[in-house]
Scaffold this motif. Structure first.
Motif, short mmCIF file in Angstrom:
data_model
loop_
_atom_site.label_atom_id
_atom_site.label_comp_id
_atom_site.label_asym_id
_atom_site.label_seq_id
_atom_site.Cartn_x
_atom_site.Cartn_y
_atom_site.Cartn_z
N ILE A 32 12.62 -61.45 16.59
CA ILE A 32 12.51 -62.39 15.30
C ILE A 32 12.34 -63.71 16.01
CG2 ILE A 32 15.13 -62.28 15.17
CD1 ILE A 32 14.80 -63.01 12.42
N ILE A 36 6.56 -60.98 8.65
CA ILE A 36 7.19 -60.93 10.04
C ILE A 36 6.41 -60.02 10.95
CG2 ILE A 36 9.39 -60.77 11.47
CD1 ILE A 36 10.98 -60.88 8.87
N ARG A 60 20.83 -62.04 14.48
CA ARG A 60 20.00 -62.89 14.86
C ARG A 60 20.14 -63.84 15.99
NH1 ARG A 60 19.64 -66.98 11.13
NH2 ARG A 60 17.98 -67.74 11.97
N ASN A 64 14.82 -58.24 18.32
CA ASN A 64 15.64 -59.62 18.64
C ASN A 64 15.14 -59.93 19.99
OD1 ASN A 64 17.95 -59.95 16.40
ND2 ASN A 64 17.54 -57.45 16.73
N PHE A 100 12.48 -57.15 13.52
CA PHE A 100 13.51 -57.42 12.82
C PHE A 100 13.85 -56.90 11.58
CE2 PHE A 100 16.36 -60.18 10.58
CZ PHE A 100 17.84 -60.15 11.51
N GLU A 101 15.05 -56.43 11.43
CA GLU A 101 15.51 -55.92 10.03
C GLU A 101 16.76 -56.48 9.76
OE1 GLU A 101 13.66 -54.46 7.78
OE2 GLU A 101 12.23 -53.77 8.94
N TYR A 102 17.05 -56.74 8.54
CA TYR A 102 18.37 -57.10 8.00
C TYR A 102 19.60 -56.37 8.27
CZ TYR A 102 21.96 -59.16 4.96
OH TYR A 102 23.31 -59.57 4.50
N TYR A 118 13.53 -64.21 8.21
CA TYR A 118 13.61 -62.79 8.17
C TYR A 118 13.41 -62.27 6.66
CZ TYR A 118 18.60 -63.47 7.10
OH TYR A 118 19.60 -64.03 6.29
#
Length: 365
Positions: free
Chosen positions: A75, A97, A150, A180, A187-189, A281
């Motif tokens: 990210i 993204i 993050r 990352n 990247f995922e939450y 993100y």
């Protein structure tokens, strides 16, 4: 409001610990393309220059603790994000993204200690390249350090712990989770259990090379990951949870508003942008539910009683309330809790105290 602590809890109120000398080597400015090494130790490159402090970006819930923008394949991490500067966009088309090509990597060496540092690539079960740094002291056992949300292996809390542990002749490996830092992936939450898979693949890699992982330690979201790992795999004797979040449903409303579920149902996702309009993100419903369905209570109850767990938390943590540390203490059977008075989420002014607590636990029998 902080609940009264009635159990055996250690607190740190001053810097009366023995002085810990924390050093960091400066990277060689001439990058070299990395390949999977045939051995775990690489050629050491020396530098007598003092490393400049890394530029600040934001990690867990808007806290500065990450490498400079533009490092790596995960990210993108802008240097000026904050709760007061974020813009939430719902259902905006045409902004995605993307994963960038793998960056060139370098090796470095701390001249103040006889510790080699080697960049290593480990392919995870999803075919993604996980990039990490092995700090080799010659010790048989290894400690693996996990970064937070993050953030990356270059976060100051992770690097400071690496320096403190290697100063006591303990080898460590710090790496970027997929999506990352320098590691590949999107990247995922959420991704809690995917990051557990990453950690598992790292541990199995070193086991294949006859290196046992003595302990795992994680900061913030990384604290959740190491707890979840210990609840599934019973092959680690010591786990260190630094400022992990017990109640994962908490903090979401503060970031996205109390109607976040209605918004994500209506639009399908939430894009989080910085002041410049760049996407930081994307939160999809799937990734949001991944976080909401992750049950830390059940995970704590599933940890092997022979596994020792240390939770460290700052009393002045304004990102993850220190009450969450008390919940870990309540449900993990073989647990030690240490609250550092006046410390924030990043332990910004308490790195020495944090290192002393972690070192004592790691070195204890």
């Amino acid at each position: 409001m902080l609940l009264p602590v009635t159990m055996a809890v250690h607190t740190t109120t001053s810097s009366s610990h023995p002085l810990l000398f924390l050093y960091r080597g400066t990277a060689n400015p001439s990058p070299a393309v990395i390949s999977l090494p045939s051995s775990l130790r690489g050629v050491s490159l020396r530098s007598r220059a003092t490393a400049a402090p890394p530029a600040e970006t934001l990690s867990d819930d808007g806290i500065p603790d990450a490498p400079p923008e533009g490092e790596g394949t995960g990210i993108p991490l802008p240097s000026s994000i904050g709760d007061d500067g974020e813009q939430l966009l719902y259902g905006i088309a045409g902004k995605e993204i993307v994963t960038r090509p793998c960056a060139q990597l370098v090796s470095s060496h701390s001249d103040s200690l006889d510790v080699s540092q080697e960049k290593i690539v480990i392919i995870n079960r999803y075919g993604e390249r996980l990039v990490g740094v092995l700090h080799e002291t010659g010790s048989k056992e290894l400690v693996v350090l996990c970064h937070g949300f993050r953030s990356s292996k270059e976060g100051r809390t992770i690097v400071s712990l690496a320096d403190a542990l290697t100063s006591e002749n303990i080898s460590i490996f710090r790496f970027d989770f997929s999506g990352n830092g320098e590691s590949e992936g999107t990247f995922e939450y959420g991704n809690y259990y995917k990051e557990v898979d990453d950690l598992r693949d790292v541990i199995l890699h070193f086991k294949k090379h006859k290196r046992d992982t003595h302990a795992i330690a994680g900061h913030s979201k990384g604290g959740n990951v190491v707890i979840l790992y210990a609840s599934i795999y019973h092959d680690i004797s010591k786990v260190v949870n630094l400022s992990g979040r017990f109640k994962l449903e908490r903090g979401i409303e503060d970031r996205f508003g109390n109607d976040y579920m209605e918004k994500i149902d209506q639009h399908g996702f939430i894009d989080v942008e910085d002041k410049t309009g760049r996407i930081i993100y994307r939160v999809t419903k799937q990734s949001l539910m991944d976080r909401l369905k992750t049950d830390m209570h059940s995970a704590c109850l599933s940890i092997d009683p022979n596994c020792r767990v240390l939770t460290v938390h700052g009393a002045n943590d304004d990102v993850v309330p220190s009450e969450d540390a008390l919940e870990f203490n309540k449900y993990i059977s073989n647990h030690e809790l240490h609250i550092i008075e006046k410390a924030d989420h990043r332990y910004a002014s308490h790195q020495l105290e944090l290192a002393a607590v972690v070192l004592k636990f790691i070195k204890s029998k």
